[in-house]
Design a protein around this motif. Structure first.
Motif, PDB file in Angstrom:
ATOM      1  N   ALA A 159       0.835  -1.201   0.000  1.00  0.00           N
ATOM      2  CA  ALA A 159       0.000   0.000   0.000  1.00  0.00           C
ATOM      3  C   ALA A 159       0.870   1.252   0.000  1.00  0.00           C
ATOM      4  O   ALA A 159       0.557   2.239  -0.669  1.00  0.00           O
ATOM      5  N   PHE A 214       4.063   1.590  -1.150  1.00  0.00           N
ATOM      6  CA  PHE A 214       4.781   1.779  -2.405  1.00  0.00           C
ATOM      7  C   PHE A 214       3.841   2.113  -3.552  1.00  0.00           C
ATOM      8  O   PHE A 214       4.267   2.700  -4.541  1.00  0.00           O
ATOM      9  N   ASN A 215       2.579   1.703  -3.446  1.00  0.00           N
ATOM     10  CA  ASN A 215       1.653   1.951  -4.539  1.00  0.00           C
ATOM     11  C   ASN A 215       0.663   3.061  -4.218  1.00  0.00           C
ATOM     12  O   ASN A 215      -0.345   3.197  -4.892  1.00  0.00           O
ATOM     13  N   SER A 216       0.970   3.846  -3.175  1.00  0.00           N
ATOM     14  CA  SER A 216       0.090   4.976  -2.886  1.00  0.00           C
ATOM     15  C   SER A 216       0.279   6.029  -3.975  1.00  0.00           C
ATOM     16  O   SER A 216       1.342   6.110  -4.592  1.00  0.00           O
ATOM     17  N   PRO A 217      -0.763   6.838  -4.246  1.00  0.00           N
ATOM     18  CA  PRO A 217      -0.655   7.844  -5.315  1.00  0.00           C
ATOM     19  C   PRO A 217       0.561   8.738  -5.136  1.00  0.00           C
ATOM     20  O   PRO A 217       1.228   9.097  -6.112  1.00  0.00           O
ATOM     21  N   ILE A 219       3.850   6.901  -6.182  1.00  0.00           N
ATOM     22  CA  ILE A 219       3.946   6.735  -7.632  1.00  0.00           C
ATOM     23  C   ILE A 219       4.240   8.075  -8.297  1.00  0.00           C
ATOM     24  O   ILE A 219       5.089   8.178  -9.183  1.00  0.00           O
ATOM     25  N   ALA A 220       3.537   9.129  -7.835  1.00  0.00           N
ATOM     26  CA  ALA A 220       3.765  10.457  -8.406  1.00  0.00           C
ATOM     27  C   ALA A 220       5.202  10.890  -8.151  1.00  0.00           C
ATOM     28  O   ALA A 220       5.848  11.485  -9.025  1.00  0.00           O
TER      29      ALA A 220
END
Lengths: 154, 124
Positions: free
Chosen positions: B99, B101-104, B107-108
């Motif tokens: 969660a 590492f893949n939060s908005p 990623i942004a």
């Protein structure tokens, strides 16, 4: 004390898994023994004439009940994959413009998912996948075109 | 899809091993066969991954100084990439890491870092 810590950690992990719409897999799941259950079932019909007092009581399962993963999968689906690793690799190694589009879609997957837009997250995940494939294919096509030319120009 | 996890692992190991051996034996800076960057040839600018092949070659020879010279950004990103792959593979075991590492925001941040690095390496 140790046990309390473990369960607290498990609870936290379960919460995070829940946010991702997943079932948290505990490191050591309770062992479910199918042999025991079978013997308990087969014992009762074979010896119906035996008096109740002599019959051994069915073994009590002290373990927590076994959770069926299928049942939970039907209820909810996990967050669609963001393919972030592949998006970054495609951006860096294959084709930058298409890879950047894939990263934008990857970020949209999780922002939509955490906002509650499941359908949008699924679409964004699909788009990220498509753009990663576009980027990789462009990179491979470029290499295939460039290699013979470079050998001719040598 | 239809491929079992074990076969996927075997394929991954074979592909990575072959690529690693090739990059160990041949120096991409001198070999004609090493694929060249399309972005650089078309625009004349360095793309964020330019120098990646030289970096892998240097890393396999444990030459960190020339790896840093080839592509410092990618060298810094290596641990992040490894963690990303790890979190995706062990998503069920470590949901919190996935969660995060893949939060908005994460990623942004990765996207902005790549774009910034591309701009900066072409200015300086």
């Amino acid at each position: 004390m140790e046990n309390d810590k473990e369960t607290a950690k498990d609870k936290q992990m379960e919460e995070w898994a829940g946010r991702l719409g997943m079932e948290y897999k505990r490191p050591e799941p309770p062992k479910w023994n199918p042999v025991r259950e079978e013997s308990a079932e087969s014992d009762t019909p074979v010896t119906p004439e035996m008096p109740q007092s002599q019959q051994t009581p069915p073994p009590v399962n002290t373990n927590p009940p076994f959770r069926q993963p299928e049942a939970n999968l039907n209820k909810r689906e996990p967050m669609p994959p963001t393919y972030l690793l592949w998006a970054v690799l495609a951006t860096i190694c294959c084709c930058m413009p298409a890879g950047v589009v894939a990263i934008v879609f990857a970020s949209s997957v999780s922002s939509r998912w955490f906002a509650g837009d499941i359908e949008g997250a699924r679409k964004a995940s699909r788009n990220a996948e498509i753009w990663i494939i576009v980027s990789i294919v462009l990179g491979i096509v470029w290499s295939a075109v460039y290699l013979p030319i470079s050998l001719l120009l040598q | 899809m239809g491929i079992s996890a074990r076969w996927r692992a075997v394929i991954a190991v074979v592909v990575l091993g072959t690529a690693g051996l090739l990059y160990y034996l041949y120096d991409p800076a001198r070999s004609q066969l090493a694929p060249k960057c399309s972005f650089k040839l078309l625009t004349g600018w360095d793309c964020p991954g330019c120098g990646a092949q030289r970096m892998v070659h240097s890393l396999l020879h444990l030459d960190f100084a020339s790896a840093w010279q080839a592509n410092p950004f990618l060298l810094c990103m290596m641990p992040v990439l490894i963690l990303l792959g790890f979190s995706a593979l062990w998503r069920n075991r470590y949901p919190r890491m996935y969660a995060t590492f893949n939060s908005p925001i994460a990623i942004a941040a990765v996207g902005v870092a790549i774009v910034l690095w591309t701009v900066l390496r072409n200015i300086f």
